[in-house]
Design an enzyme around this catalytic site. Structure first.
Site, short mmCIF file in Angstrom:
data_model
loop_
_atom_site.label_atom_id
_atom_site.label_comp_id
_atom_site.label_asym_id
_atom_site.label_seq_id
_atom_site.Cartn_x
_atom_site.Cartn_y
_atom_site.Cartn_z
N CYS A 1 53.73 51.21 50.04
CA CYS A 1 54.15 51.38 51.60
C CYS A 1 54.37 52.79 52.71
CB CYS A 1 55.97 51.39 51.92
SG CYS A 1 56.52 50.11 51.03
N ARG B 1 47.52 51.03 54.80
CA ARG B 1 47.51 50.79 53.54
C ARG B 1 48.62 49.14 52.85
NH1 ARG B 1 49.51 56.22 51.65
NH2 ARG B 1 50.90 55.23 50.22
N TRP C 1 55.65 47.35 51.66
CA TRP C 1 54.64 46.70 51.07
C TRP C 1 55.93 45.55 50.30
CZ3 TRP C 1 49.62 44.46 52.16
CH2 TRP C 1 48.82 43.53 51.17
N ASN D 1 59.13 55.20 49.42
CA ASN D 1 58.13 54.26 48.73
C ASN D 1 57.79 54.71 47.08
OD1 ASN D 1 55.63 53.41 48.08
ND2 ASN D 1 54.30 55.48 49.44
N GLY D 2 57.56 53.78 47.04
CA GLY D 2 57.53 53.09 45.34
C GLY D 2 58.82 52.19 44.18
N GLU E 1 32.09 41.04 35.80
CA GLU E 1 32.59 41.44 36.74
C GLU E 1 31.55 42.61 37.91
OE1 GLU E 1 34.60 40.86 39.23
OE2 GLU E 1 35.55 42.91 39.89
N LYS F 1 29.90 43.19 41.57
CA LYS F 1 30.53 44.62 42.31
C LYS F 1 29.27 44.97 42.40
CE LYS F 1 33.81 44.58 42.88
NZ LYS F 1 35.01 43.22 42.00
N GLU G 1 27.03 42.49 45.19
CA GLU G 1 27.78 42.82 46.37
C GLU G 1 27.94 43.99 47.16
OE1 GLU G 1 31.80 42.79 44.87
OE2 GLU G 1 32.46 41.18 46.57
N HIS H 1 18.66 32.77 24.42
CA HIS H 1 18.93 31.78 24.94
C HIS H 1 17.72 30.91 26.19
CE1 HIS H 1 20.94 30.30 20.72
NE2 HIS H 1 21.66 31.58 21.07
N LYS I 1 36.87 39.71 53.64
CA LYS I 1 38.07 40.33 52.73
C LYS I 1 38.79 38.89 52.17
CE LYS I 1 39.72 42.76 50.02
NZ LYS I 1 39.12 43.54 48.85
C1 F6R Z 1 34.87 40.39 44.85
C2 F6R Z 1 35.94 39.76 45.84
C3 F6R Z 1 36.04 38.46 46.05
C4 F6R Z 1 37.41 37.86 45.68
C5 F6R Z 1 37.13 36.33 45.74
C6 F6R Z 1 39.06 35.40 45.71
O1 F6R Z 1 34.96 41.52 45.06
O2 F6R Z 1 36.50 39.88 46.88
O3 F6R Z 1 35.42 37.01 44.66
O4 F6R Z 1 38.22 37.97 43.88
O5 F6R Z 1 37.18 35.83 47.15
O6 F6R Z 1 40.04 36.25 46.27
P1 F6R Z 1 41.74 36.59 46.13
O7 F6R Z 1 41.26 37.06 45.56
O8 F6R Z 1 41.85 37.08 47.67
O9 F6R Z 1 41.66 34.66 46.10
#
Ligand code: F6R
Length: 602
Positions: A2, A27, A75, A99-100, A478, A482, A485, A501, A597
């Protein structure tokens, strides 16, 4: 996660508080509120949703002339994002923002406040009632506040105001940030970060854990363990964006460094002794299903894949994992005796939401692992475990993944315990490892510096393979995601044993292999997989506690004794590697091209 602001002085308090909250919007928020105390009168306003809703609500409110004020963006972690749960919370004559997480709020209610009617479902509300309880047996507001703080367990940044002492703000800090600012006109400012104070305070003091005190115009008294402390002030930066990033170059970098503290929040209140306590699942019979099916996209899918190893190993439940966009159209056979888990940072991913609805239609019990309360996925699922990562600004997910993994690990232990699948000794071992993770996630500056230097070798070539075995395979996926992306370089995650394989045909010195080689899981097996790649001349970056003679580059990790500790340490290293390569390539780390996002379309 928060945001908090506070002010003592002559200024229009509404403007300062709302302006400050605007600076803290990054935040995350699902509701906001302010309280102003002037000439003994308290005015308080709250609104859910965007900050603009609170701005509209307070349009006719003016508060010039000497007074004090506090403001908060929330939040949700305990209780839904409703107006009743928004801060400030009040008692009979006092208002608090926090906050916390107060871990022992239930115990406080039972011990001191059994007859108080609570208006919210939050942990925060106990603070104000406990303070008023102690006012009756104290000689000053500060004495009552000090007694209150002494009873709180958990993480907190608290600002409290009371009509009993209308020119004072009481404050306390533990494990979450709280900053105090001043200028030469006698005004005092508070914030969860520098950003709201820029342009107002000349210098700031970053309070330390365990500190508390009170502030009046021109006067601040600070204490720790009842002993008076000196305040150390520093000049305040002028750069707001820099302040929002807490001095880091990118939000993604800040979020990688934040992982240690956010997983602490994930754990808060969820471990009692050697037991996992998940109040959110009180209505769910975890012994009544035969299998688990997990469904998610992207990084969340990788968390699901990693969790499937935990559910089978620790909970002894069959577990399958599906990519949501595939699941929807494959005419899946759904069994009401299978628990359906969706994982989503945003709670709004269209494919995951639709998959959840399909599962629900077929009568399956559903559970969401999510970071955003009141999101579409949370509202749809039968039950939710919030991951408590706070808002994630970097498009490439980091701390959201870390908190998803912690939540899923907790869940696997919870299910295992309720199904009698885990013995006491194993449980003790897991708990010990779990509680050690916040420490594991503290970024090792020397390793970060080494990755920074190494990154210049990894800017070209025809591709990357991240390889791992067992739970380190989803981590390899993963790590590759990263890098893809934010660097726009081709990277794949692969099970190490599968390279021969097919993909090993690609191996030459222009192929970069990032090998995740933990010592606690299948070390010898992966070692021979990596040797095969080295024999074909692939350039090798080995991440392992064990030195590996064939590696071109080597990042030495700690000699942990639990695979999950190795998992989390290697996770941080792969995140930092992607970050450093992306920075060297001059890319926009926080907003990579073509990505959003929240993916709310199919
Ligand atoms: C990668 C990333 C995306 C999300 C995906 C699912 O860094 O952020 O691959 O993980 O779009 O999104 P959520 O988790 O919001 O359902």
């Amino acid at each position: 996660m928060c945001g908090i602001v506070g002010y003592i002085g002559e200024k229009e308090k509404r403007d300062f508080l709302l302006g400050g909250l605007k600076e803290l919007e990054y935040r995350g928020y699902d509701s906001a509120g302010i309280a102003v105390l002037k000439e003994g009168e308290i005015s308080s306003f709250k609104a859910t949703g965007k900050l603009s809703n609170l701005v509209s609500k307070t349009e006719d409110f003016s508060s010039e002339g000497f007074g004090i004020g506090i403001g908060h963006t929330r939040w949700a972690t305990h209780g839904k994002p409703t107006e009743a749960n928004a801060h400030p919370h009040w008692g009979q004559f006092s208002y608090v923002i926090h906050n916390g997480i107060i871990e022992n709020y239930k115990e406080i209610k039972e011990q001191f406040l059994p007859h108080i009617p609570f208006l919210s479902q939050t942990d925060t509300e106990v603070i104000v009632h406990l303070f008023e309880y102690f006012v009756n047996e104290s000689t000053s507001g500060f004495e009552a506040f000090e007694k209150t703080v002494a009873h709180l367990h958990g993480a907190y940044a608290i600002l409290l105001i009371t009509q009993k002492e209308p020119d004072v703000i009481f404050f306390a800090k533990n494990a979450v940030p709280l900053i105090l600012g001043r200028n030469n006109t006698g005004e005092i400012f508070f914030g969860s970060s520098d950003a709201p104070l820029i342009g107002f305070a000349k210098e700031v003091s970053y309070l330390e854990d365990g500190q508390y005190g009170f502030a009046k115009a021109n006067v601040v008294s600070l204490f720790e363990n009842k002993i008076a402390q000196n305040l150390h002030y520093k000049p305040l930066t002028h750069d707001k964006l820099f302040a929002q990033k807490d001095g880091y170059r990118y939000f993604m970098e800040k979020e990688i460094y934040e992982q240690s503290s956010v997983v602490t929040e994930t754990l808060m209140g969820r471990i009692k002794g050697n037991e996992v306590v998940l109040d959110e699942l009180a209505g769910m019979d975890v012994t009544g299903f035969n299998a688990i099916k997990i469904c998610a996209c992207g990084t969340s899918y990788h968390a699901g894949l990693a969790a499937s190893y935990l559910f089978e190993r620790l909970s002894k439940v069959r577990c399958s994992v599906e990519i949501a966009s595939e699941f929807r159209y494959k005419e899946p056979l759904l069994d009401p005796k299978t628990l359906f888990i969706v994982i989503s940072q945003s709670g709004e991913t269209a494919d995951t939401l639709e998959a959840l609805k399909m599962a629900q239609k077929s009568g399956m019990p559903t559970l969401a692992i999510c970071n955003v309360d009141n999101s579409s996925i949370v509202r749809t699922a039968d039950a939710t475990l919030l991951t408590r990562a706070g808002i994630e600004k970097g498009v490439a997910s980091t701390k959201a993944f870390a908190t998803q993994m912690m939540t899923l690990w907790l869940l696997s232990l919870y299910v295992g315990h309720h199904r009698n699948a885990i013995g006491t000794e194993k449980m003790n071992e897991e708990m010990k490892a779990l509680l050690h993770i916040p420490l594991v996630l503290k970024v090792d500056e020397a390793i970060h510096e080494k990755l920074h230097r190494l990154s210049k070798r990894y800017l070209h070539g025809h591709g990357f393979f991240f390889i791992g075995r067992d739970i380190f395979f989803p981590l390899a996926l993963e790590g590759a995601l990263k890098l893809k992306e934010i660097s726009y370089l081709h990277a794949e995650g692969y099970p190490a044993g599968e390279m021969k394989h097919g993909p090993i045909a690609l191996a030459d010195s222009e192929l970069f292999t990032i090998a995740l080689m933990p010592r606690t899981l299948l070390y010898d097996k992966i070692k021979s997989n990596v040797q095969e790649l080295s024999a074909r001349d692939s350039t090798l970056l080995v991440i392992s506690p064990e030195p590996f003679e064939l590696s071109d580059d080597f990042i030495q990790t700690h000699a942990h004794t639990h695979p999950m500790a190795e998992f989390f340490e290697m996770m941080v290293i792969t995140q930092l590697l992607a970050l450093e390569i992306s920075i060297r390539l001059g890319n926009d780390v926080d907003m990579p091209r073509n990505l959003a996002k929240s993916v709310t379309v199919e």
